[in-house]
Design a protein around this motif. Structure first.
Motif, mmCIF file in Angstrom:
data_model
loop_
_atom_site.group_PDB
_atom_site.id
_atom_site.type_symbol
_atom_site.label_atom_id
_atom_site.label_comp_id
_atom_site.label_asym_id
_atom_site.label_seq_id
_atom_site.Cartn_x
_atom_site.Cartn_y
_atom_site.Cartn_z
ATOM 1 N N SER A 111 0.838 -1.196 0.000
ATOM 2 C CA SER A 111 0.000 0.000 0.000
ATOM 3 C C SER A 111 0.873 1.246 0.000
ATOM 4 O O SER A 111 0.389 2.358 0.098
ATOM 5 N N SER A 167 -2.183 -0.851 -5.353
ATOM 6 C CA SER A 167 -3.570 -0.732 -5.819
ATOM 7 C C SER A 167 -3.900 0.726 -6.126
ATOM 8 O O SER A 167 -3.316 1.650 -5.556
ATOM 9 N N ASP A 168 -4.855 0.920 -7.032
ATOM 10 C CA ASP A 168 -5.140 2.281 -7.505
ATOM 11 C C ASP A 168 -5.863 3.151 -6.485
ATOM 12 O O ASP A 168 -6.076 4.341 -6.725
ATOM 13 N N LYS A 169 -6.252 2.611 -5.319
ATOM 14 C CA LYS A 169 -6.875 3.457 -4.292
ATOM 15 C C LYS A 169 -5.827 4.205 -3.465
ATOM 16 O O LYS A 169 -6.162 5.114 -2.722
ATOM 17 N N CYS A 196 -2.483 -1.567 -9.940
ATOM 18 C CA CYS A 196 -3.532 -2.562 -10.216
ATOM 19 C C CYS A 196 -4.881 -2.062 -9.690
ATOM 20 O O CYS A 196 -4.932 -1.256 -8.757
ATOM 21 N N THR A 209 -8.350 -1.849 -7.591
ATOM 22 C CA THR A 209 -8.706 -2.216 -6.222
ATOM 23 C C THR A 209 -9.891 -3.179 -6.181
ATOM 24 O O THR A 209 -9.885 -4.164 -5.448
ATOM 25 N N SER A 225 -5.443 -8.508 -9.674
ATOM 26 C CA SER A 225 -5.255 -8.012 -8.313
ATOM 27 C C SER A 225 -3.776 -7.831 -8.006
ATOM 28 O O SER A 225 -2.924 -8.482 -8.606
ATOM 29 N N TYR A 226 -3.486 -6.980 -7.037
ATOM 30 C CA TYR A 226 -2.067 -6.741 -6.765
ATOM 31 C C TYR A 226 -1.403 -7.923 -6.074
ATOM 32 O O TYR A 226 -0.192 -8.089 -6.155
ATOM 33 N N SER A 285 -15.462 -2.307 -1.189
ATOM 34 C CA SER A 285 -14.433 -1.280 -1.312
ATOM 35 C C SER A 285 -14.550 -0.247 -0.195
ATOM 36 O O SER A 285 -15.649 0.140 0.204
#
Length: 453
Positions: free
Chosen positions: A72, A95-97, A116, A118, A127-128, A228
């Motif tokens: 993260s 992840s893109d978040k 990647c 989320t 997925s990551y 999410s």
């Protein structure tokens, strides 16, 4: 002379800081273990170096190799510092978040960053987790860190963080509270503290959209709980091997909004500029207040720096878009303040229905007031108009006056939101706000719903 031989020797021995204002409602000493003092500005520096050193020792990581990890952001930073000092390449899968700041920082310290989506299952090839494993298999001389299941993660905190907290509190700690993601911090610290004093309670902070709390309480891995969420660094949709549930006394869940709001409170009220999971952690402490006595010593760990969230929790526009700013919305004027300068979309009585349909689609709106030379005389609603159109295509060439409904009620800018809500119902989807000088704006049911905190 006193100096560190390299940046890695500055990891650890972070301070404990007494919290005052944010914990004023508690009659208990609350101390923050502020991990931003690590060189990579997070607690993850500790376990990143430990995982690398253990992999070097048993041959999993060879000289000149490539380190690959799903992160993260914070573990990636710790790995990057070690990779620079020790001469490894690093690929971080994220992840893109995660915040743009985290991605930029990782690139700044030499990591290659792969982003990647989320909102996919952990087993999804996009997925990551999956991408990390695949890259490790495809890349020559690569080592996949896997912080979630790597035992060196928890061992680092058993050997370092736990003893530091015990020594700094002179063994007086009664409760340890921390956000749980990979589980390494809480499991390692809890193991050490409970060996020193089995009465010490260790609480995990979870987030809504994560499985930890229910699994701990029931033993059920409930996929219905997975969705999410915004909070970064804590919670999971998997059960990492590093989460030792037997060492955790309980979990409390914190909402995305509370995590964001309390992250800002820590900066404004304590002068402690820390990240999103710290806001969740301190709100969790407040939620657990019935478990504390006046003579207790509560230690809460703050994972990372607020510098990684400048574009998120510390940005008013980002907070406002998600309804996280506690701005009081009481009048019609408050409801429209962010878009009152936009022109009111209208349709005239003699225009064709097809014109109204085009306008609804062009501006992505659902209601349009109808006017003639005398003023507002009617209204058209998206659902009614489309229903009529599909029942009879010829209606497209009829004038609006033949299909329009009643005109929307007109209210003043100072009209309370309570009064406006009474006017909006299934038969009336909007009201018009009189802004003076012949200017009006529309307030819809969507605006009312969006204002609810």
């Amino acid at each position: 002379m006193k100096y560190a031989k390299n940046i890695l020797e500055t990891i650890g021995n972070t301070p404990l800081v007494k919290l005052n204002k944010v914990t004023a409602e508690l009659d208990t000493l609350v101390l923050a273990k502020v991990e931003t003092f690590n060189p990579g500005n997070s607690v993850k520096d500790r376990m990143a170096v430990k995982m690398i050193e253990d992999a070097e020792a048993d041959g999993r990581l060879q000289p000149g190799g490539t380190i690959i990890e799903g992160t993260s952001g914070n573990t990636g930073m710790g790995l990057a510092l070690a990779a620079i000092v020790k001469g490894y390449k690093l690929i971080c899968v994220i992840s893109d978040k995660q915040s743009k700041e985290k991605m930029d920082i990782l690139r700044a310290v030499g990591a290659k960053v792969v982003v990647c989506p989320t909102d996919v299952e952990p087993t999804d090839p996009r997925s990551y987790y999956s991408v990390s494993k695949r890259l490790a298999e495809e890349t020559p001389n690569a080592w996949y860190v896997n912080q979630y299941d790597n035992p060196s993660n928890a061992i680092a905190h058993y050997e370092q963080t736990g003893p530091e907290i015990w020594d700094q509190t002179e063994g007086k700690i009664t409760h340890f509270v921390v956000g749980v993601g990979t589980g390494g911090t809480i499991s390692g610290v809890a193991k050490y503290l409970k060996e020193k004093n089995p009465a010490v309670k260790c609480w995990g902070i979870d987030t809504y959209g994560s499985v930890f709390k229910k699994y701990h309480e029931t033993g059920i891995f409930d996929e219905n709980e997975i969705y999410s969420y915004i909070t970064e660094g804590i919670g999971e949709d998997i059960l990492p091997k590093n989460v030792d549930f037997s060492l955790i006394d309980g979990f409390t869940k914190v909402t995305d909004k509370d995590a964001a709001v309390f992250t800002r409170k820590l900066a404004l009220e304590e002068g402690i500029f820390v990240g999103n999971s710290a806001g969740a952690a301190i709100k969790g402490v407040l939620q657990l207040k019935e478990h504390f006595n006046p003579e207790d010593v509560v230690v809460v760990l703050f994972h990372d720096s607020g510098s990684r969230y400048v574009g998120k929790m510390f940005n008013d526009d980002w907070m406002r878009e998600r309804g996280f700013l506690d701005e009081e919305i009481t009048t019609a004027q408050d409801l429209i303040k962010d878009h009152k300068d936009k022109p009111l979309v209208i349709v005239r009585t003699e225009e064709l229905v097809s014109h109204a349909i085009e306008r609804l689609k062009k501006y992505n709106i659902s209601q349009i007031p109808v006017i003639d030379t005398t003023g507002f005389v009617g209204s058209v609603d998206e659902s009614d108009l489309f229903r009529s159109y599909f029942e009879n295509k010829d209606i497209a060439e009829k004038p609006i006056k033949e299909v329009m409904g009643k005109p929307y009620p007109i209210v003043q800018a100072t009209t309370s939101i309570e009064e406006i809500s009474k006017l909006i119902n299934k038969d009336n989807q909007a009201v018009l706000v009189d802004l003076g000088k012949g200017k009006h704006h529309i307030v819809t049911k969507h605006d009312i719903i969006s204002s609810i905190k």
